[in-house]
Design a protein around this motif. Structure first.
Motif, PDB file in Angstrom:
ATOM      1  N   ALA A   8       0.847  -1.193   0.000  1.00  0.00           N
ATOM      2  CA  ALA A   8       0.000   0.000   0.000  1.00  0.00           C
ATOM      3  C   ALA A   8       0.881   1.241   0.000  1.00  0.00           C
ATOM      4  O   ALA A   8       2.088   1.168   0.257  1.00  0.00           O
ATOM      5  CB  ALA A   8      -0.926   0.003   1.212  1.00  0.00           C
ATOM      6  N   THR A   9       0.288   2.390  -0.295  1.00  0.00           N
ATOM      7  CA  THR A   9       1.039   3.647  -0.249  1.00  0.00           C
ATOM      8  C   THR A   9       1.108   4.155   1.189  1.00  0.00           C
ATOM      9  O   THR A   9       0.319   3.769   2.051  1.00  0.00           O
ATOM     10  CB  THR A   9       0.397   4.727  -1.133  1.00  0.00           C
ATOM     11  N   GLY A  10       2.054   5.048   1.428  1.00  0.00           N
ATOM     12  CA  GLY A  10       2.205   5.656   2.738  1.00  0.00           C
ATOM     13  C   GLY A  10       2.754   7.064   2.617  1.00  0.00           C
ATOM     14  O   GLY A  10       3.180   7.491   1.535  1.00  0.00           O
ATOM     15  N   PRO A  11       2.767   7.817   3.711  1.00  0.00           N
ATOM     16  CA  PRO A  11       3.195   9.217   3.662  1.00  0.00           C
ATOM     17  C   PRO A  11       4.708   9.409   3.740  1.00  0.00           C
ATOM     18  O   PRO A  11       5.214  10.481   3.423  1.00  0.00           O
ATOM     19  CB  PRO A  11       2.512   9.815   4.895  1.00  0.00           C
ATOM     20  N   GLU A  12       5.440   8.392   4.169  1.00  0.00           N
ATOM     21  CA  GLU A  12       6.871   8.535   4.383  1.00  0.00           C
ATOM     22  C   GLU A  12       7.651   7.929   3.210  1.00  0.00           C
ATOM     23  O   GLU A  12       7.235   6.921   2.631  1.00  0.00           O
ATOM     24  CB  GLU A  12       7.282   7.851   5.691  1.00  0.00           C
ATOM     25  N   PRO A  13       8.772   8.537   2.839  1.00  0.00           N
ATOM     26  CA  PRO A  13       9.543   8.036   1.695  1.00  0.00           C
ATOM     27  C   PRO A  13      10.120   6.652   1.956  1.00  0.00           C
ATOM     28  O   PRO A  13      10.295   6.226   3.100  1.00  0.00           O
ATOM     29  CB  PRO A  13      10.651   9.084   1.539  1.00  0.00           C
ATOM     30  N   GLY A  14      10.406   5.959   0.856  1.00  0.00           N
ATOM     31  CA  GLY A  14      11.017   4.646   0.973  1.00  0.00           C
ATOM     32  C   GLY A  14       9.996   3.539   1.135  1.00  0.00           C
ATOM     33  O   GLY A  14       8.782   3.765   1.098  1.00  0.00           O
ATOM     34  N   LEU A  15      10.493   2.334   1.316  1.00  0.00           N
ATOM     35  CA  LEU A  15       9.657   1.148   1.475  1.00  0.00           C
ATOM     36  C   LEU A  15       9.842   0.613   2.884  1.00  0.00           C
ATOM     37  O   LEU A  15      10.945   0.293   3.292  1.00  0.00           O
ATOM     38  CB  LEU A  15      10.039   0.077   0.448  1.00  0.00           C
ATOM     39  N   LYS A  16       8.725   0.530   3.613  1.00  0.00           N
ATOM     40  CA  LYS A  16       8.778   0.060   4.990  1.00  0.00           C
ATOM     41  C   LYS A  16       7.905  -1.174   5.141  1.00  0.00           C
ATOM     42  O   LYS A  16       6.923  -1.338   4.428  1.00  0.00           O
ATOM     43  CB  LYS A  16       8.327   1.170   5.943  1.00  0.00           C
ATOM     44  N   GLU A  17       8.261  -2.006   6.085  1.00  0.00           N
ATOM     45  CA  GLU A  17       7.549  -3.270   6.295  1.00  0.00           C
ATOM     46  C   GLU A  17       7.054  -3.336   7.735  1.00  0.00           C
ATOM     47  O   GLU A  17       7.763  -2.937   8.667  1.00  0.00           O
ATOM     48  CB  GLU A  17       8.494  -4.436   5.998  1.00  0.00           C
ATOM     49  N   GLU A  18       5.835  -3.825   7.918  1.00  0.00           N
ATOM     50  CA  GLU A  18       5.291  -4.017   9.259  1.00  0.00           C
ATOM     51  C   GLU A  18       4.334  -5.199   9.246  1.00  0.00           C
ATOM     52  O   GLU A  18       3.935  -5.679   8.178  1.00  0.00           O
ATOM     53  CB  GLU A  18       4.556  -2.753   9.736  1.00  0.00           C
ATOM     54  N   MET A  19       3.965  -5.679  10.436  1.00  0.00           N
ATOM     55  CA  MET A  19       3.010  -6.767  10.572  1.00  0.00           C
ATOM     56  C   MET A  19       1.729  -6.217  11.199  1.00  0.00           C
ATOM     57  O   MET A  19       1.770  -5.551  12.228  1.00  0.00           O
ATOM     58  CB  MET A  19       3.578  -7.880  11.447  1.00  0.00           C
ATOM     59  N   ILE A  20       0.602  -6.501  10.543  1.00  0.00           N
ATOM     60  CA  ILE A  20      -0.705  -6.091  11.068  1.00  0.00           C
ATOM     61  C   ILE A  20      -1.596  -7.325  11.121  1.00  0.00           C
ATOM     62  O   ILE A  20      -1.925  -7.903  10.073  1.00  0.00           O
ATOM     63  CB  ILE A  20      -1.346  -4.999  10.197  1.00  0.00           C
ATOM     64  N   ASN A  21      -1.933  -7.750  12.325  1.00  0.00           N
ATOM     65  CA  ASN A  21      -2.745  -8.957  12.509  1.00  0.00           C
ATOM     66  C   ASN A  21      -2.162 -10.147  11.749  1.00  0.00           C
ATOM     67  O   ASN A  21      -2.874 -10.867  11.057  1.00  0.00           O
ATOM     68  CB  ASN A  21      -4.191  -8.707  12.073  1.00  0.00           C
ATOM     69  N   GLN A  22      -0.853 -10.303  11.859  1.00  0.00           N
ATOM     70  CA  GLN A  22      -0.101 -11.416  11.260  1.00  0.00           C
ATOM     71  C   GLN A  22       0.026 -11.308   9.738  1.00  0.00           C
ATOM     72  O   GLN A  22       0.459 -12.256   9.088  1.00  0.00           O
ATOM     73  CB  GLN A  22      -0.731 -12.771  11.623  1.00  0.00           C
ATOM     74  N   ILE A  23      -0.329 -10.166   9.180  1.00  0.00           N
ATOM     75  CA  ILE A  23      -0.205  -9.931   7.747  1.00  0.00           C
ATOM     76  C   ILE A  23       1.000  -9.033   7.493  1.00  0.00           C
ATOM     77  O   ILE A  23       1.124  -7.963   8.103  1.00  0.00           O
ATOM     78  CB  ILE A  23      -1.474  -9.281   7.162  1.00  0.00           C
ATOM     79  N   LYS A  24       1.876  -9.443   6.565  1.00  0.00           N
ATOM     80  CA  LYS A  24       3.011  -8.602   6.201  1.00  0.00           C
ATOM     81  C   LYS A  24       2.516  -7.484   5.282  1.00  0.00           C
ATOM     82  O   LYS A  24       1.943  -7.734   4.224  1.00  0.00           O
ATOM     83  CB  LYS A  24       4.089  -9.421   5.487  1.00  0.00           C
ATOM     84  N   VAL A  25       2.740  -6.246   5.712  1.00  0.00           N
ATOM     85  CA  VAL A  25       2.266  -5.073   4.969  1.00  0.00           C
ATOM     86  C   VAL A  25       3.468  -4.199   4.620  1.00  0.00           C
ATOM     87  O   VAL A  25       4.229  -3.777   5.508  1.00  0.00           O
ATOM     88  CB  VAL A  25       1.237  -4.260   5.776  1.00  0.00           C
ATOM     89  N   TYR A  26       3.622  -3.919   3.332  1.00  0.00           N
ATOM     90  CA  TYR A  26       4.646  -2.991   2.866  1.00  0.00           C
ATOM     91  C   TYR A  26       3.996  -1.629   2.632  1.00  0.00           C
ATOM     92  O   TYR A  26       2.909  -1.537   2.029  1.00  0.00           O
ATOM     93  CB  TYR A  26       5.260  -3.472   1.553  1.00  0.00           C
ATOM     94  N   ARG A  27       4.645  -0.569   3.113  1.00  0.00           N
ATOM     95  CA  ARG A  27       4.183   0.805   2.872  1.00  0.00           C
ATOM     96  C   ARG A  27       5.202   1.494   1.964  1.00  0.00           C
ATOM     97  O   ARG A  27       6.376   1.615   2.309  1.00  0.00           O
ATOM     98  CB  ARG A  27       4.071   1.608   4.164  1.00  0.00           C
ATOM     99  N   ALA A  28       4.737   1.951   0.810  1.00  0.00           N
ATOM    100  CA  ALA A  28       5.610   2.612  -0.156  1.00  0.00           C
ATOM    101  C   ALA A  28       5.341   4.114  -0.134  1.00  0.00           C
ATOM    102  O   ALA A  28       4.196   4.544  -0.294  1.00  0.00           O
ATOM    103  CB  ALA A  28       5.362   2.058  -1.556  1.00  0.00           C
ATOM    104  N   GLY A  29       6.377   4.887   0.074  1.00  0.00           N
ATOM    105  CA  GLY A  29       6.216   6.336   0.088  1.00  0.00           C
ATOM    106  C   GLY A  29       5.701   6.836  -1.254  1.00  0.00           C
ATOM    107  O   GLY A  29       6.307   6.569  -2.301  1.00  0.00           O
ATOM    108  N   LEU A  30       4.592   7.549  -1.240  1.00  0.00           N
ATOM    109  CA  LEU A  30       3.952   7.980  -2.478  1.00  0.00           C
ATOM    110  C   LEU A  30       4.790   9.048  -3.184  1.00  0.00           C
ATOM    111  O   LEU A  30       5.089  10.095  -2.606  1.00  0.00           O
ATOM    112  CB  LEU A  30       2.551   8.529  -2.189  1.00  0.00           C
ATOM    113  N   ARG A  31       5.136   8.784  -4.420  1.00  0.00           N
ATOM    114  CA  ARG A  31       5.921   9.731  -5.211  1.00  0.00           C
ATOM    115  C   ARG A  31       4.979  10.630  -6.001  1.00  0.00           C
ATOM    116  O   ARG A  31       4.794  10.485  -7.201  1.00  0.00           O
ATOM    117  CB  ARG A  31       6.883   8.965  -6.125  1.00  0.00           C
ATOM    118  N   ASN A  32       4.374  11.525  -5.277  1.00  0.00           N
ATOM    119  CA  ASN A  32       3.475  12.511  -5.848  1.00  0.00           C
ATOM    120  C   ASN A  32       3.533  13.745  -4.958  1.00  0.00           C
ATOM    121  O   ASN A  32       4.292  13.773  -3.994  1.00  0.00           O
ATOM    122  CB  ASN A  32       2.049  11.943  -5.954  1.00  0.00           C
TER     123      ASN A  32
END
Length: 415
Positions: free
Chosen positions: A40-64
């Protein structure tokens, strides 16, 4: 199966029903043993990874120019620049490539694409992965995703939207399977030339709720001497018909109350509250859980004046044995059947909303009958397993189609 889901937003960033359904789908498939991850997109630059309810979620900093999940609406010129870049945001392809390389999914399931743009399709194809596209809104026809402008729904695609979406129909030929959350959604996009090479499916969103209505006594007729309690739950915005609802309610010739639950852009909320400031029977109650809200009302109203892709709030109201007055727009008539579980009105006939409210006031026996039939009418839409079964079948068929295509001999093959 190993599945990667791509979407504009993911929990806890919930913009609407699409994100709720996505989370239910992802977590449901995970519990069934599938290997799932989310990008999914996120507000912070770069690619970050976290776990939400045992689901691996990547947050990609939106380039806009800005991240689009905000309470404050940016200025008009900034929004225009954002949409221009979002026609084809090639800068986001790098994130898609990196996550596909890391996860090596069997297929990629795209949900809402704002922020990613259709460039995501190109990168998925380049990786040799089949694409399943789930249609939650009208993004592929309109940059604002709603086909709604100047307080009115667009009856056809305007010139600017055609320009912003030029060539998107051709790019959609990469998609292997397309799922509409309503028949309306699938038919609308296919009629515009999208997804010519894709298998088409309709999978209605599931909204699991308690096994029995929270307050069954509310199914009895409401005496005329008692104020009839109407309620609206949803985003406080013009397309949702909040202005139309307030104006029609203010003209009612009988004793009633209106509870308005939900949030919206700050300027939208201010306008609606100003419109209702001289109406003590109208109360803005902010965010409410369905469990709490539907105990406070007798009738739910879904007065959308845009083509609502599905209308999950209508399902939820019926699940709590509340009849629904809904507009005859988009996917709503696939949920609300007049006069089985509610009444339908038409934004092209503004007084039809007020007349529907008046009808339920004047006919308490009708109100009681609609209430008693509401929950059973949406039984299939309360079954999360049924929805998950449908998606599993679609994914399996998509992978099978890929194998079959791969094994088909080319024209140059001997024999």
């Amino acid at each position: 199966m190993k599945l990667l889901f791509i979407s504009s937003l993911y929990a806890p960033n919930i913009g609407g029903g699409a994100e709720i359904i996505l989370q239910r789908t992802v977590e449901g498939l995970h519990k069934r043993g599938h290997l799932v991850s989310v990008l999914a997109t996120g507000p912070e630059p770069g690619l970050k990874e976290e776990m939400i309810n045992q689901i691996k979620v990547y947050r990609a900093g939106l380039r806009n120019f800005y991240w689009h999940f905000t309470d404050q609406r940016p200025g008009k010129l900034l929004r225009l620049g954002w949409h221009l870049r979002d026609r084809y945001n090639g800068g986001m392809r790098e994130y898609v490539k990196r996550v596909i390389t890391l996860e090596q999914p069997d297929l990629v399931v795209c949900h809402n694409l704002p922020g990613w743009s259709v460039s995501a399709w190109d990168e998925i194809t380049a990786a040799g992965k089949p694409i399943v596209q789930v249609l939650h809104d009208l993004y592929l026809l309109c940059p604002s995703s709603s086909m709604f402008k100047n307080g009115q729904r667009c009856r056809s695609q305007c010139g600017r939207c055609e320009h912003f979406r030029k060539g998107h129909d051709v790019r959609s030929e990469q998609v292997s399977a397309v799922v509409g959350v309503s028949r309306f959604m699938l038919d609308t996009l296919q009629a515009k030339g999208y997804f010519q090479n894709a298998r088409g499916y309709v999978v209605h969103n599931a909204s699991p709720r308690p096994a029995v209505p929270v307050n069954p006594k509310n199914q009895s007729p409401v005496p005329n001497k008692t104020p009839l309690r109407f309620g609206f739950m949803g985003s406080l915005s013009e397309p949702k018909g909040v202005r139309w609802l307030i104006q029609q309610f203010q003209a009612l010739p009988f004793d009633a109350t209106l509870h308005i639950a939900g949030r919206g852009q700050l300027d939208d909320e201010a306008r609606f509250k100003a419109l209702a400031k001289d109406s003590p029977r109208i109360t803005f109650v902010g965010y409410q859980t369905p469990e709490a809200f539907y105990q406070q009302i007798d009738v739910a109203i879904v007065p959308s004046i845009w083509n609502e892709p599905f209308g999950m709030v209508a399902v939820e109201a019926c699940a709590y044995a509340k009849p629904v007055i809904a507009s005859r727009m988009g996917g709503l008539p696939e949920i609300i059947q007049d006069p089985l579980n509610g009444l339908l009105c038409d934004p092209d006939d503004p007084d039809s909303l007020g007349l529907a409210m008046l009808k339920l006031h004047q006919q308490p026996a009708l109100l009681a009958r609609l209430s008693s039939q509401a929950r059973v009418s949406v039984a299939s839409l309360l079954d999360l397993d049924l929805m998950l079964d449908s998606y599993q079948s679609i994914f399996a068929q998509t992978l099978l189609d890929k194998i079959v295509r791969h094994d088909e001999p080319s024209l140059s093959d001997p024999g």
